[in-house]
Design an enzyme around this catalytic site. Structure first.
Site, short mmCIF file in Angstrom:
data_model
loop_
_atom_site.label_atom_id
_atom_site.label_comp_id
_atom_site.label_asym_id
_atom_site.label_seq_id
_atom_site.Cartn_x
_atom_site.Cartn_y
_atom_site.Cartn_z
N LYS A 64 -2.13 7.91 -3.99
CA LYS A 64 -1.12 6.85 -4.07
C LYS A 64 -1.66 5.56 -3.45
O LYS A 64 -1.09 4.48 -3.68
CB LYS A 64 0.17 7.26 -3.39
CG LYS A 64 0.97 8.33 -4.13
CD LYS A 64 2.27 8.64 -3.41
CE LYS A 64 3.08 9.71 -4.12
NZ LYS A 64 2.50 11.05 -3.99
N HIS A 77 3.33 4.68 -5.84
CA HIS A 77 4.16 5.88 -5.93
C HIS A 77 4.93 5.87 -7.25
O HIS A 77 5.83 5.06 -7.45
CB HIS A 77 5.11 5.91 -4.74
CG HIS A 77 5.82 7.21 -4.56
ND1 HIS A 77 5.77 8.23 -5.48
CD2 HIS A 77 6.63 7.66 -3.55
CE1 HIS A 77 6.49 9.25 -5.05
NE2 HIS A 77 7.02 8.92 -3.88
N HIS A 114 0.88 14.34 -0.90
CA HIS A 114 1.99 13.46 -1.30
C HIS A 114 1.78 12.08 -0.69
O HIS A 114 1.93 11.07 -1.38
CB HIS A 114 3.32 14.06 -0.84
CG HIS A 114 4.51 13.30 -1.31
ND1 HIS A 114 4.80 13.12 -2.65
CD2 HIS A 114 5.50 12.66 -0.62
CE1 HIS A 114 5.91 12.40 -2.77
NE2 HIS A 114 6.35 12.11 -1.55
N PHE A 170 13.26 12.54 -1.92
CA PHE A 170 14.58 12.31 -1.33
C PHE A 170 15.50 13.46 -1.71
O PHE A 170 15.48 13.95 -2.84
CB PHE A 170 15.17 10.99 -1.84
CG PHE A 170 14.58 9.75 -1.23
CD1 PHE A 170 13.58 9.80 -0.28
CD2 PHE A 170 15.05 8.50 -1.61
CE1 PHE A 170 13.06 8.66 0.28
CE2 PHE A 170 14.53 7.33 -1.05
CZ PHE A 170 13.53 7.41 -0.11
N GLU A 172 3.78 15.92 6.65
CA GLU A 172 2.93 16.61 5.68
C GLU A 172 1.63 17.08 6.32
O GLU A 172 1.16 18.20 6.07
CB GLU A 172 2.61 15.70 4.49
CG GLU A 172 1.76 16.41 3.43
CD GLU A 172 1.45 15.54 2.23
OE1 GLU A 172 1.05 16.10 1.19
OE2 GLU A 172 1.59 14.30 2.32
N CYS A 185 11.18 12.50 -6.12
CA CYS A 185 9.73 12.41 -6.23
C CYS A 185 9.04 13.76 -6.36
O CYS A 185 7.82 13.82 -6.49
CB CYS A 185 9.16 11.65 -5.03
SG CYS A 185 9.94 10.03 -4.83
#
Length: 421
Positions: free
Chosen positions: A344, A349, A312, A409, A323, A172
């Site tokens: 998002k 996403h 994010h 990831f 975050e 991502c």
């Protein structure tokens, strides 16, 4: 050799709009693009998740892709080409590609594109065909369509960008890392123009089933529009989205020489690795913090200059808190003056395409001096001490900066820092 890099063109096809103007309008209005997946495979495979953010306008319906072209591209490649073509047109070049445009040298025009998964539809459809009908019935273009680099290749071939066509695959964080690559290409003098971005089209029963098995997805099937809820105490996972976005990046001298409109400056980038866990972020957010600091330092931006963050913020219980810790660590007492948007919540996403889309929204926020919405925030998690934008909000006048965060990831961290012009 170091040159200033500016943004001169934007393109996007997303769950909340088939182009940039529509996407931006709906991001300010707080429109959700999350809907029920109306496909027989949802019940056929008894999927526990039946919601996603599908593109608002199909690639062919956009008018920027022909039916013939679509048959030779995986859906992710289709979305990449739609976004790149819009960005190229928006940049105002005199020709339809770098070969025709008088202001461009094709050999100094490059592509840097990201994807997290690549041609998953092509790959799995080909496997089904092989099992059910044998190898003679497989499409001759199967391999070129499923390759993760096919999106960058399609953009390069269509826009005659012969400088280089490079692909970033970092989950991502992919398309934000593509911006980092583009910045280096222009700063180093290897390119004058880079078409940078990312795309993903992975709303497929296998990927949904796999993400659901990880308990990464929201199961709020009865209320799709409210399912993606970053920072809310009731968040239960992210919502899959699809789409593509692209930015035309140029050296400042190249853009000014052709009289281009400049949206913003891509001032700096930061990239790091957590080296912590294959799916979970470092709970102390050490990598995210370092990446934010690196992006600001790279761009010569002080924390006090930053007025906006496109976070994010995936809406996962384990992802949103680290975050926020990173933002608090980097901005300190200034954190309360930073307007944080979690878009998002509206788009879902986009995986490898998320960073590019959120970079587009960050650039527009600076250009229009307006921060887009975060929807579905009804009961903010007390662990998250941020000024979250729930209604579109004006940003200050003067010289300001904004950042766009992407984490993936594998422990990938990437941040792009933009400055107003």
């Amino acid at each position: 050799m170091s040159r200033k890099v500016v943004v001169t063109g934007l393109g996007a096809t997303t769950p909340i709009g088939g182009d940039v103007p529509t996407t931006w309008e709906n991001a300010l209005a707080g429109v959700s693009g999350i809907t029920t997946i109306d496909e027989p495979w949802v019940t056929e495979y008894e999927l526990p998740v039946s919601i996603a953010g599908r593109v608002a306008v199909a690639a062919v319906e956009s008018g920027r892709l022909s039916k013939v072209e679509s048959k030779r591209l995986d859906p992710s490649g289709q979305l990449a080409l739609v976004a790149a073509r819009e960005a190229w047109e928006d940049a105002g070049f005199s020709g339809k590609d770098a070969e025709e445009a008088e202001e461009c040298d094709p050999l100094r025009t490059a592509v840097a594109f990201g994807t997290g998964i690549g041609g998953v539809w092509t790959l799995l459809d080909a496997w089904d065909t092989l099992r059910e009908k044998g190898p003679r019935r497989m499409l001759p273009m199967t391999v070129p369509m499923l390759m993760p680099n096919s999106n960058a290749a399609a953009v390069s071939m269509n826009l005659k960008a012969r400088g280089s066509a490079q692909t970033v695959v970092s989950a991502c964080a992919s398309s934000t890392e593509a911006l980092d690559l583009a910045l280096m290409l222009i700063r180093s003098g290897k390119a004058d123009v880079v078409i940078a971005g990312g795309s993903e089209a992975a709303i497929h029963p296998m990927t949904i089933g796999a993400f659901a098995k990880m308990q990464a997805l929201s199961t709020r099937n009865d209320d799709p529009a409210a399912a993606s809820r970053p920072y809310d105490s009731g968040r239960d996972g992210f919502v899959m989205g699809e789409g593509g976005a692209a930015l035309i990046l140029e050296s400042e001298e190249h853009a000014k020489a052709r009289g281009a409109r400049i949206y913003a400056e891509l001032a700096g980038t930061g990239v790091s690795a957590d080296a912590h866990h294959i799916t979970a972020p470092d709970p102390a957010a050490l990598g995210a913090t370092r990446t934010l600091q690196e992006a600001l330092a790279d761009g010569g931006i002080s924390p006090e200059q930053v007025v906006h963050v496109n976070a994010h913020a995936t809406s996962t219980p384990v992802g949103d808190v680290p975050e926020s810790l990173a933002l608090r660590e980097v901005f300190g007492d200034h954190t309360g003056s930073v307007a944080v948007s979690a878009t998002k919540s509206m788009t879902g996403h986009l995986l490898g395409g998320a960073g590019a889309l959120e970079a587009v929204l960050t650039v527009l926020a600076l250009h229009h001096r307006k921060a887009p919405c975060t929807i579905n925030l009804e009961d903010k998690d007390p662990q998250i001490d941020l000024d979250v934008v729930t209604d579109a909000r004006d940003l200050p006048a003067g010289d300001i900066a904004a950042v766009s965060n992407s984490f993936g990831f594998g422990g990938h961290n990437a941040v792009a820092a933009f400055r107003s012009v």
